[in-house]
Structures are given as C-alpha cells and as structure tokens.
Design a protein around this motif. Structure first.
Motif, PDB file in Angstrom:
ATOM      1  N   ASP A 157       0.770  -1.351  -0.046  1.00  0.00           N
ATOM      2  CA  ASP A 157       0.090  -0.081  -0.085  1.00  0.00           C
ATOM      3  C   ASP A 157       0.916   1.254   0.001  1.00  0.00           C
ATOM      4  N   THR A 161       3.400  -0.332   3.359  1.00  0.00           N
ATOM      5  CA  THR A 161       3.366  -1.817   3.988  1.00  0.00           C
ATOM      6  C   THR A 161       2.989  -2.609   3.046  1.00  0.00           C
ATOM      7  N   ARG A 163       1.193  -6.124   1.919  1.00  0.00           N
ATOM      8  CA  ARG A 163      -0.074  -6.537   2.319  1.00  0.00           C
ATOM      9  C   ARG A 163       0.081  -7.969   2.386  1.00  0.00           C
ATOM     10  N   ASP A 165      -1.504 -10.148   3.786  1.00  0.00           N
ATOM     11  CA  ASP A 165      -2.854 -10.756   4.188  1.00  0.00           C
ATOM     12  C   ASP A 165      -3.490 -11.041   2.741  1.00  0.00           C
ATOM     13  N   ALA A 192      -7.162  -5.138  -2.220  1.00  0.00           N
ATOM     14  CA  ALA A 192      -5.984  -4.362  -2.159  1.00  0.00           C
ATOM     15  C   ALA A 192      -6.428  -2.865  -2.194  1.00  0.00           C
ATOM     16  N   LEU A 195      -8.939  -2.221   1.168  1.00  0.00           N
ATOM     17  CA  LEU A 195      -7.903  -2.056   2.106  1.00  0.00           C
ATOM     18  C   LEU A 195      -7.267  -0.417   2.311  1.00  0.00           C
TER      19      LEU A 195
END
Length: 200
Positions: A157, A161, A163, A165, A192, A195
């Motif tokens: 992102d 960070t 991602r 997950d 994505a 988020l």
C-alpha cells in the motif's frame, strides 16, 4: 531522359503521339493492377484492425510498448525499480502490485499469457495500480514472507506496508497464482484497493 520510340532520339520528354499513347496505356495498366491489388490490401488492413480492436487500449491512446513490461502488458506503465515503484505508489496514492517471475519458468510464462490477454485485468491495473515486475529478488525481505518462488504477486500500500494478508489459494505458496487463478487475482486486487481506502 527519354528515347522516342518512333524517332529513336534521346529527348528530355518525348512529345510524339506514339510515346504519349504508350505512357497513357502504361499508366492504365498500372492503374488496373492497383485496382486488383487494392481489395486484397483492404482485406489485410481490415484483418489487422480487427486484431487490434480486441486488445485493451488506455484512455490516453495506444502507448509505445515498454521493455519493462516483459510481455505482461505492453500498454501498462511499469516502474523500473522497487524504489521507484514505492515512490509512485506513495505520490499517486495507489497500491503497488509486485510481480516476481522468470523468463525460463513455464509457470511464469503460462500466467503471463493469461495476464496479458485479460482486458478487464489490464484496465484495472492501468487505472488503479502502480506496477512492477521483477526477475530478481529485492533486499526487502517483506516481499518474500513465505519464501522465494515464482510466479509470486504481492501488494504494497502507499504507506509502504506489504499486504501479507492478501494471499492466493495455496497454503505452501501463499502468493502464487496460476493461469486459472485470474478471478482470484482480480478479487485480491479489489481487496487491496478496499484496504487502501479503509486504512488511509
């Protein structure tokens, strides 16, 4: 320089009727041949246009294919390095998709073919993501949370960070995608983006 067919004289331009008639009959023959060739030429042009109409075309028009695409989407804009991709993601406030692959890997080649031919996927990537494809590992160990294998797709992102997950369907290779996983990849791309909106 012309040579008159009737007088056999070299002249810059032969004015006799015989030569003028020969020139006009030559141009008529040439014109007739062009008319015969034109329908086949027209068919070739129509076929070429039909082939290009099915491909995704960015809003800004057709772009010159980038060598950085390596065949994953010639009409997409690809970052050259991981650092450049992170900068673009942060400055444009878009998620980054990092795609690891190898040229001689049959799994990478199979995924590349499906990836490049899916117009919906190409459109979403062009409009909503920063893209990077790599044929080598980076120094950021967050980009290989479960090992170094190909093909592997991860999302980062704009806050830089990774991602971890947003995963694929395999437990032992969590970020691997196969050609029949394109629907899952599209869903993960939507995830994505969601988020990104919910966290920032």
């Amino acid at each position: 320089m012309f040579v008159c067919f009737q007088l056999k004289w070299p002249l810059p331009c032969c004015p006799c009727r015989f030569c003028l008639g020969l020139k006009s009959s030559f141009s008529n023959v040439y014109l007739a041949k062009m008319i015969k060739i034109s329908p086949s030429l027209l068919l070739v042009l129509v076929a070429a246009a039909a082939l290009t109409l099915g491909k995704y075309m960015p809003k800004t028009g057709k772009r010159i294919p980038q060598t950085l695409s390596r065949g994953w989407g010639d009409q997409l804009i690809w970052a050259q390095t991981y650092e450049q991709a992170l900068y673009w993601a942060r400055s444009r406030n878009k998620p980054l998709m990092v795609l690891f692959h190898l040229e001689d890997c049959p799994h990478s080649q199979a995924l590349k073919k499906v990836f490049a031919e899916d117009d919906e996927l190409q459109k979403v990537l062009d409009e909503d993501f920063v893209l990077l494809n790599l044929m080598y590992e980076t120094t950021d160990k967050h980009l290989s949370p479960d090992g170094q294998y190909v093909p592997r797709i991860l999302f980062v992102d704009p806050s830089m960070t990774v991602r971890a997950d947003v995963t694929g369907r395999y437990a032992n290779r969590m970020y691997a995608y196969e050609p029949n996983d394109v629907k899952l990849l599209k869903n993960n791309m939507k995830k994505a983006k969601k988020l990104l909106k919910s966290e920032l």
